[in-house]
Scaffold this motif. Structure first.
Motif, PDB file in Angstrom:
ATOM      1  N   LEU A 137       0.846  -1.178   0.000  1.00 26.94           N
ATOM      2  CA  LEU A 137       0.000   0.000   0.000  1.00 26.94           C
ATOM      3  C   LEU A 137       0.891   1.241   0.000  1.00 26.94           C
ATOM      4  CD1 LEU A 137      -3.043   0.500   0.134  1.00 26.94           C
ATOM      5  CD2 LEU A 137      -2.828   0.626   2.618  1.00 26.94           C
ATOM      6  N   TYR A 138       0.695   2.082  -0.994  1.00 24.79           N
ATOM      7  CA  TYR A 138       1.489   3.303  -1.083  1.00 24.79           C
ATOM      8  C   TYR A 138       0.625   4.518  -0.808  1.00 24.79           C
ATOM      9  CZ  TYR A 138       5.086   0.529  -3.381  1.00 24.79           C
ATOM     10  OH  TYR A 138       6.037  -0.399  -3.665  1.00 24.79           O
ATOM     11  N   VAL A 139       1.206   5.491  -0.161  1.00 26.00           N
ATOM     12  CA  VAL A 139       0.510   6.744   0.100  1.00 26.00           C
ATOM     13  C   VAL A 139       1.380   7.891  -0.400  1.00 26.00           C
ATOM     14  CG1 VAL A 139      -0.238   8.319   1.914  1.00 26.00           C
ATOM     15  CG2 VAL A 139      -0.783   5.894   2.090  1.00 26.00           C
ATOM     16  N   GLU A 140       0.779   8.763  -1.202  1.00 26.28           N
ATOM     17  CA  GLU A 140       1.454   9.990  -1.642  1.00 26.28           C
ATOM     18  C   GLU A 140       0.908  11.125  -0.791  1.00 26.28           C
ATOM     19  OE1 GLU A 140       3.786   9.963  -3.877  1.00 26.28           O
ATOM     20  OE2 GLU A 140       3.482   8.055  -4.933  1.00 26.28           O
ATOM     21  N   LYS A 141       1.594  11.409   0.284  1.00 32.61           N
ATOM     22  CA  LYS A 141       1.066  12.370   1.264  1.00 32.61           C
ATOM     23  C   LYS A 141       0.860  13.758   0.669  1.00 32.61           C
ATOM     24  CE  LYS A 141       1.739  10.047   5.488  1.00 32.61           C
ATOM     25  NZ  LYS A 141       1.351  10.123   6.875  1.00 32.61           N
ATOM     26  N   GLU A 142       1.708  14.146  -0.290  1.00 31.21           N
ATOM     27  CA  GLU A 142       1.576  15.482  -0.872  1.00 31.21           C
ATOM     28  C   GLU A 142       0.256  15.605  -1.632  1.00 31.21           C
ATOM     29  OE1 GLU A 142       4.245  13.389  -2.724  1.00 31.21           O
ATOM     30  OE2 GLU A 142       4.601  13.169  -0.589  1.00 31.21           O
ATOM     31  N   MET A 143      -0.241  14.485  -2.139  1.00 37.61           N
ATOM     32  CA  MET A 143      -1.465  14.523  -2.934  1.00 37.61           C
ATOM     33  C   MET A 143      -2.722  14.347  -2.098  1.00 37.61           C
ATOM     34  SD  MET A 143       0.059  12.298  -6.064  1.00 37.61           S
ATOM     35  CE  MET A 143      -1.399  12.104  -7.086  1.00 37.61           C
ATOM     36  N   CYS A 144      -2.551  13.915  -0.872  1.00 38.49           N
ATOM     37  CA  CYS A 144      -3.696  13.642  -0.003  1.00 38.49           C
ATOM     38  C   CYS A 144      -4.205  14.927   0.616  1.00 38.49           C
ATOM     39  CB  CYS A 144      -3.279  12.671   1.092  1.00 38.49           C
ATOM     40  SG  CYS A 144      -4.566  12.410   2.335  1.00 38.49           S
ATOM     41  N   LYS A 145      -5.536  15.128   0.540  1.00 41.34           N
ATOM     42  CA  LYS A 145      -6.114  16.315   1.159  1.00 41.34           C
ATOM     43  C   LYS A 145      -6.854  15.980   2.456  1.00 41.34           C
ATOM     44  CE  LYS A 145     -10.379  16.243  -1.599  1.00 41.34           C
ATOM     45  NZ  LYS A 145     -10.348  15.717  -2.949  1.00 41.34           N
ATOM     46  N   GLY A 146      -6.725  14.746   2.882  1.00 44.46           N
ATOM     47  CA  GLY A 146      -7.271  14.371   4.187  1.00 44.46           C
ATOM     48  C   GLY A 146      -8.781  14.292   4.249  1.00 44.46           C
ATOM     49  N   ASN A 163      -3.031  14.388  11.352  1.00 48.52           N
ATOM     50  CA  ASN A 163      -2.536  15.689  10.907  1.00 48.52           C
ATOM     51  C   ASN A 163      -3.036  16.031   9.495  1.00 48.52           C
ATOM     52  OD1 ASN A 163      -1.010  15.857  13.306  1.00 48.52           O
ATOM     53  ND2 ASN A 163       0.641  14.687  12.365  1.00 48.52           N
ATOM     54  N   ASN A 164      -4.327  15.754   9.259  1.00 49.84           N
ATOM     55  CA  ASN A 164      -4.958  16.095   7.978  1.00 49.84           C
ATOM     56  C   ASN A 164      -4.458  15.310   6.783  1.00 49.84           C
ATOM     57  OD1 ASN A 164      -7.113  17.838   8.308  1.00 49.84           O
ATOM     58  ND2 ASN A 164      -5.753  19.578   8.673  1.00 49.84           N
ATOM     59  N   LYS A 165      -3.797  14.183   7.036  1.00 48.76           N
ATOM     60  CA  LYS A 165      -3.338  13.318   5.943  1.00 48.76           C
ATOM     61  C   LYS A 165      -3.690  11.885   6.295  1.00 48.76           C
ATOM     62  CE  LYS A 165      -0.960  16.499   3.640  1.00 48.76           C
ATOM     63  NZ  LYS A 165      -1.205  16.859   2.260  1.00 48.76           N
ATOM     64  N   VAL A 166      -3.823  11.080   5.251  1.00 50.04           N
ATOM     65  CA  VAL A 166      -4.083   9.672   5.516  1.00 50.04           C
ATOM     66  C   VAL A 166      -2.824   9.029   6.101  1.00 50.04           C
ATOM     67  CG1 VAL A 166      -3.397   8.841   3.221  1.00 50.04           C
ATOM     68  CG2 VAL A 166      -5.084   7.562   4.538  1.00 50.04           C
ATOM     69  N   ARG A 200     -11.580   4.658  -4.470  1.00 50.22           N
ATOM     70  CA  ARG A 200     -12.421   5.749  -3.973  1.00 50.22           C
ATOM     71  C   ARG A 200     -11.676   7.064  -3.804  1.00 50.22           C
ATOM     72  NH1 ARG A 200     -17.783   3.874  -4.131  1.00 50.22           N
ATOM     73  NH2 ARG A 200     -17.678   1.638  -3.774  1.00 50.22           N
ATOM     74  N   CYS A 201     -10.377   7.030  -3.720  1.00 53.22           N
ATOM     75  CA  CYS A 201      -9.643   8.278  -3.509  1.00 53.22           C
ATOM     76  C   CYS A 201      -9.775   9.170  -4.741  1.00 53.22           C
ATOM     77  CB  CYS A 201      -8.169   8.012  -3.231  1.00 53.22           C
ATOM     78  SG  CYS A 201      -7.218   9.548  -3.115  1.00 53.22           S
ATOM     79  N   PRO A 202     -10.293  10.386  -4.572  1.00 54.20           N
ATOM     80  CA  PRO A 202     -10.458  11.274  -5.722  1.00 54.20           C
ATOM     81  C   PRO A 202      -9.138  11.895  -6.176  1.00 54.20           C
ATOM     82  CG  PRO A 202     -11.360  12.291  -3.726  1.00 54.20           C
ATOM     83  CD  PRO A 202     -10.812  10.961  -3.318  1.00 54.20           C
ATOM     84  N   ASP A 203      -8.100  11.714  -5.399  1.00 54.59           N
ATOM     85  CA  ASP A 203      -6.844  12.422  -5.682  1.00 54.59           C
ATOM     86  C   ASP A 203      -5.674  11.487  -6.010  1.00 54.59           C
ATOM     87  OD1 ASP A 203      -7.378  15.443  -4.995  1.00 54.59           O
ATOM     88  OD2 ASP A 203      -8.481  14.242  -3.552  1.00 54.59           O
TER      89      ASP A 203
END
Ligand code: SF4
Ligand code: SF4
Length: 66
Positions: free
Chosen positions: A9-18, A35-38, A55-58
């Motif tokens: 599972l990868y997360v791109e924190k810069e792209m996540c708007k929480g 902190n407003n991020k996944v 489901r992630c729109p971003d």
């Protein structure tokens, strides 16, 4: 035993708007908002269903790997 590390599972924190959509749709309570991020709370519980990615729109969370 199936290899649970086949996909990661990868997360791109810069792209996540929480927004928390992925958290709401995850059937295994793997994710949380911190902190407003996944954030990944319990990767061991992940069944790699792909709902978070779907489901992630971003495009901030996705399964990948081998
Ligand atoms: S792949 Fe499925 S179980 Fe794993 S974090 Fe995403 S929604 Fe949750
Ligand atoms: S659905 Fe996407 S943008 Fe929303 S919290 Fe999850 S990873 Fe971040």
């Amino acid at each position: 035993m199936p290899d649970k590390t086949l996909q990661t599972l990868y997360v791109e924190k810069e792209m996540c708007k929480g927004c928390g959509i992925c958290v709401a749709f995850c059937p295994k309570n793997v994710l949380e908002i911190k902190n407003n991020k996944v954030a990944i709370k319990n990767l061991d519980a992940c069944i790699q269903c792909g709902q978070c990615e779907l489901r992630c729109p971003d495009y901030a969370i996705y399964l990948g790997g081998k």
